[in-house]
Design a protein around this motif. Structure first.
Motif, short mmCIF file in Angstrom:
data_model
loop_
_atom_site.label_atom_id
_atom_site.label_comp_id
_atom_site.label_asym_id
_atom_site.label_seq_id
_atom_site.Cartn_x
_atom_site.Cartn_y
_atom_site.Cartn_z
N THR A 78 0.83 -1.21 0.00
CA THR A 78 0.00 0.00 0.00
C THR A 78 0.86 1.25 0.00
OG1 THR A 78 -1.75 -1.16 1.21
CG2 THR A 78 -1.80 1.25 1.24
N MET A 79 1.94 1.24 0.79
CA MET A 79 2.84 2.39 0.83
C MET A 79 3.49 2.62 -0.53
SD MET A 79 6.19 2.98 3.27
CE MET A 79 5.21 2.67 4.74
N ALA A 80 3.95 1.53 -1.15
CA ALA A 80 4.58 1.66 -2.47
C ALA A 80 3.58 2.17 -3.51
CB ALA A 80 5.17 0.31 -2.90
N GLN A 81 2.35 1.62 -3.47
CA GLN A 81 1.33 2.07 -4.40
C GLN A 81 0.96 3.52 -4.17
OE1 GLN A 81 0.14 0.30 -6.93
NE2 GLN A 81 -1.07 2.05 -7.61
N LEU A 83 2.99 5.87 -3.00
CA LEU A 83 4.08 6.69 -3.54
C LEU A 83 3.97 6.80 -5.06
CD1 LEU A 83 7.14 5.44 -1.44
CD2 LEU A 83 6.04 7.68 -1.29
N GLN A 84 3.70 5.67 -5.69
CA GLN A 84 3.64 5.68 -7.14
C GLN A 84 2.44 6.48 -7.64
OE1 GLN A 84 3.60 1.81 -8.91
NE2 GLN A 84 3.82 2.56 -10.99
N THR A 85 1.30 6.34 -6.95
CA THR A 85 0.07 6.98 -7.40
C THR A 85 0.08 8.48 -7.16
OG1 THR A 85 -1.15 4.94 -6.94
CG2 THR A 85 -2.45 6.96 -7.21
N ASN A 86 0.70 8.93 -6.07
CA ASN A 86 0.57 10.32 -5.66
C ASN A 86 1.83 11.16 -5.84
OD1 ASN A 86 -2.25 10.39 -4.22
ND2 ASN A 86 -1.24 8.53 -3.49
N PHE A 87 2.98 10.53 -6.10
CA PHE A 87 4.21 11.30 -6.24
C PHE A 87 4.90 11.00 -7.57
CE2 PHE A 87 3.48 10.95 -1.69
CZ PHE A 87 3.59 12.27 -1.30
N LEU A 88 5.14 9.72 -7.86
CA LEU A 88 5.87 9.37 -9.07
C LEU A 88 4.89 9.14 -10.22
CD1 LEU A 88 8.60 7.02 -7.57
CD2 LEU A 88 8.79 9.43 -8.18
N LEU A 338 11.74 14.60 -17.81
CA LEU A 338 11.57 14.09 -16.45
C LEU A 338 10.29 13.28 -16.32
CD1 LEU A 338 12.74 13.94 -13.65
CD2 LEU A 338 11.62 16.10 -13.10
N VAL A 339 9.23 13.75 -16.93
CA VAL A 339 7.97 13.00 -16.89
C VAL A 339 8.14 11.63 -17.54
CG1 VAL A 339 5.62 12.91 -17.81
CG2 VAL A 339 6.45 14.99 -16.74
N GLY A 340 8.84 11.59 -18.65
CA GLY A 340 9.09 10.30 -19.30
C GLY A 340 9.93 9.38 -18.45
N THR A 341 10.92 9.94 -17.77
CA THR A 341 11.77 9.13 -16.89
C THR A 341 10.95 8.55 -15.74
OG1 THR A 341 13.68 10.52 -17.42
CG2 THR A 341 13.81 9.18 -15.44
N VAL A 342 10.12 9.38 -15.13
CA VAL A 342 9.28 8.90 -14.02
C VAL A 342 8.30 7.85 -14.51
CG1 VAL A 342 7.46 9.58 -12.42
CG2 VAL A 342 9.51 10.97 -12.62
N ASN A 343 7.73 8.07 -15.68
CA ASN A 343 6.76 7.13 -16.23
C ASN A 343 7.40 5.78 -16.51
OD1 ASN A 343 4.10 6.53 -17.21
ND2 ASN A 343 4.93 6.63 -19.27
N ARG A 344 8.65 5.81 -16.94
CA ARG A 344 9.33 4.57 -17.32
C ARG A 344 9.95 3.86 -16.12
NH1 ARG A 344 11.54 2.37 -22.03
NH2 ARG A 344 10.71 4.13 -23.22
N TYR A 345 10.53 4.62 -15.18
CA TYR A 345 11.31 4.00 -14.11
C TYR A 345 10.69 4.16 -12.73
CZ TYR A 345 14.71 4.18 -17.88
OH TYR A 345 15.33 4.05 -19.09
N GLY A 346 9.49 4.77 -12.65
CA GLY A 346 8.87 4.96 -11.34
C GLY A 346 8.59 3.65 -10.62
N GLU A 347 8.18 2.61 -11.35
CA GLU A 347 7.86 1.35 -10.72
C GLU A 347 9.09 0.73 -10.06
OE1 GLU A 347 5.99 -1.30 -13.39
OE2 GLU A 347 4.22 -0.04 -13.73
N GLN A 348 10.25 0.92 -10.62
CA GLN A 348 11.46 0.36 -10.02
C GLN A 348 11.77 1.02 -8.68
OE1 GLN A 348 14.78 0.41 -12.75
NE2 GLN A 348 13.50 -0.12 -14.51
N ILE A 349 11.52 2.33 -8.58
CA ILE A 349 11.79 3.05 -7.33
C ILE A 349 10.83 2.59 -6.24
CG2 ILE A 349 11.88 5.32 -6.25
CD1 ILE A 349 12.62 6.47 -8.97
N VAL A 350 9.54 2.60 -6.53
CA VAL A 350 8.57 2.20 -5.50
C VAL A 350 8.69 0.71 -5.19
CG1 VAL A 350 7.00 4.05 -6.14
CG2 VAL A 350 6.73 1.82 -7.21
N GLY A 351 9.13 -0.07 -6.17
CA GLY A 351 9.35 -1.49 -5.90
C GLY A 351 10.42 -1.71 -4.84
#
Length: 402
Positions: A78-81, A83-88, A338-351
């Motif tokens: 839930t915490m990871a989701q 972060l991904q949903t509301n920040f990244l 930056l938006v493209g970077t977050v869109n592509r690699y955001g899941e790795q960070i929250v993971g």
């Protein structure tokens, strides 16, 4: 506070026994007896509720107890989701980037002189321009500098060049300041969205947590944990999350050089920038000076930085500072990147966040949350004892009156 709450409960038990022996002496003892009896019930009920959040009461595996350790993995997901949903997310990053004038900041940086870090950056930028101009054919430019440079720039595949630059920066450990800036930006974004964090935690809290009034404390604990995590990442150069981000940057450097989709996006952004009339005018004005200073730049980059190339970069800085149209183009480029970077690699960070929390044992999670909430847990027990006693006296009074 735990000892105080326990002693209060034990004290109510003693009062109950004493008042029970004195019931026939005076009617007032009935009220004392009722207060102590209800206080014990309230104190025991709140002790059970508080304990059930973190462990099994008395070690007995009663259903729906030890709520937090039993749901540790779900809390991590839930915490990871969250972060991904509301920040990244592209929307949040784009909104934050709209508040920043990257082009003006870059112009200020190029115009200022004397700082060694800025000197290294400008020296690197000058070398990049030299490499670009060496790849062009001077005979084709002649008097058609403006159109010629534009055509040549369009032919250059800038994505692999950016990928090699990023790869070299990572190899020399020059990407750390960028990561520090991203961490500080994450902290500011979290600070701006604290109320939203609290609302989400309270909405996801189960009935027991809301009933005990711990949802607010739990939300504060989540915020404190996130701030602490960002602080640990910022001060610890060997933090595992930095390593994960670096892996993402390494993948980005690789994609810039070898991924067709990424290269196509960079090419489109480059063409949008080249289409700006201010860029063409600037190229036409500085081309002759850049070409004449090329040999000097290669032989003596430090001297060239104080001469034609440095002067040209200073002109570029002034243009970035004063031209709102060019600023809009550069800022759009930075925002899309930056938006493209977050869109592509955001899941790795929250993971990594989810994996880190899941790797903690249940005892560690329980201890950290319990300590973060602190004394208020025991105040719940104390309040439950006293409120229960008052309810008992009220009920006894009503029975006597009615």
């Amino acid at each position: 506070m735990r000892i105080t709450a326990t002693l209060l409960l034990v004290g109510m038990g003693g009062v109950f026994l004493g008042a029970h022996q004195m019931l026939g002496v005076h009617p007032a003892w009935g009220y004392v007896h009722a207060f102590a009896e209800a206080a014990m019930v309230g104190g025991l009920a709140d002790w059970f509720a508080v304990t059930a959040l973190f462990r099994h009461p008395l070690g007995i595996p009663i259903p729906h107890t030890a709520i937090i350790p039993s749901n540790k993995d779900r809390i991590a997901d839930t915490m990871a989701q969250f972060l991904q949903t509301n920040f990244l997310t592209p929307v949040v990053v784009a909104r934050r980037m709209r508040e920043m004038n990257v082009a003006k900041a870059a112009g200020d940086f190029l115009v200022k002189r004397g700082d060694s870090t800025e000197g290294r950056l400008r020296a690197g930028a000058a070398q990049l321009f030299v490499d670009l101009l060496e790849s062009l054919d001077p005979d084709r430019l002649g008097m058609q500098v403006k159109a010629g440079l534009a055509r040549q720039a369009e032919k250059i595949d800038i994505s692999p060049l950016l990928g090699r630059m990023l790869e070299a920066a990572i190899a020399d450990n020059r990407h750390q300041p960028l990561m520090d800036g991203m961490i500080r930006w994450a902290g500011l974004t979290l600070e701006d969205n604290e109320e939203m964090v609290r609302d989400m935690v309270q909405e996801r809290a189960n009935a027991v947590i809301r009933w005990t009034g711990l949802d607010g404390r739990l939300a504060n604990s989540v915020l404190d944990g996130l701030y602490r995590l960002l602080a640990e990442i910022l001060v610890n150069p060997d933090h595992p999350l930095r390593g994960k981000v670096q892996e993402g940057l390494e993948k980005l450097a690789h994609d810039l050089q070898h991924d067709p989709e990424t290269r196509a996006k960079i090419e489109k952004l480059k063409n949008d920038l080249l289409a700006n009339p201010a860029v063409s005018d600037w190229w036409q004005g500085v081309w002759e000076r850049l070409r004449l200073s090329l040999i000097a730049s290669i032989r003596n980059p430090d001297q060239a930085m104080g001469g034609q190339v440095g002067h040209s970069l200073a002109e570029l800085g002034e243009t970035l500072r004063s031209d709102p149209v060019l600023q809009m183009q550069v800022n759009r480029f930075a925002r899309r990147t930056l938006v493209g970077t977050v869109n592509r690699y955001g899941e790795q960070i929250v993971g990594l966040v989810s994996h880190t929390v899941k790797s903690w044992d249940a005892s560690t999670v329980t201890t950290r949350i319990e300590r973060a909430v602190g004394r208020d847990l025991q105040f719940i027990r104390i309040n439950g004892t006293l409120v229960g006693g008052l309810v008992g006296v009220t009920i006894h009074l009503l029975t006597e009156v009615l």
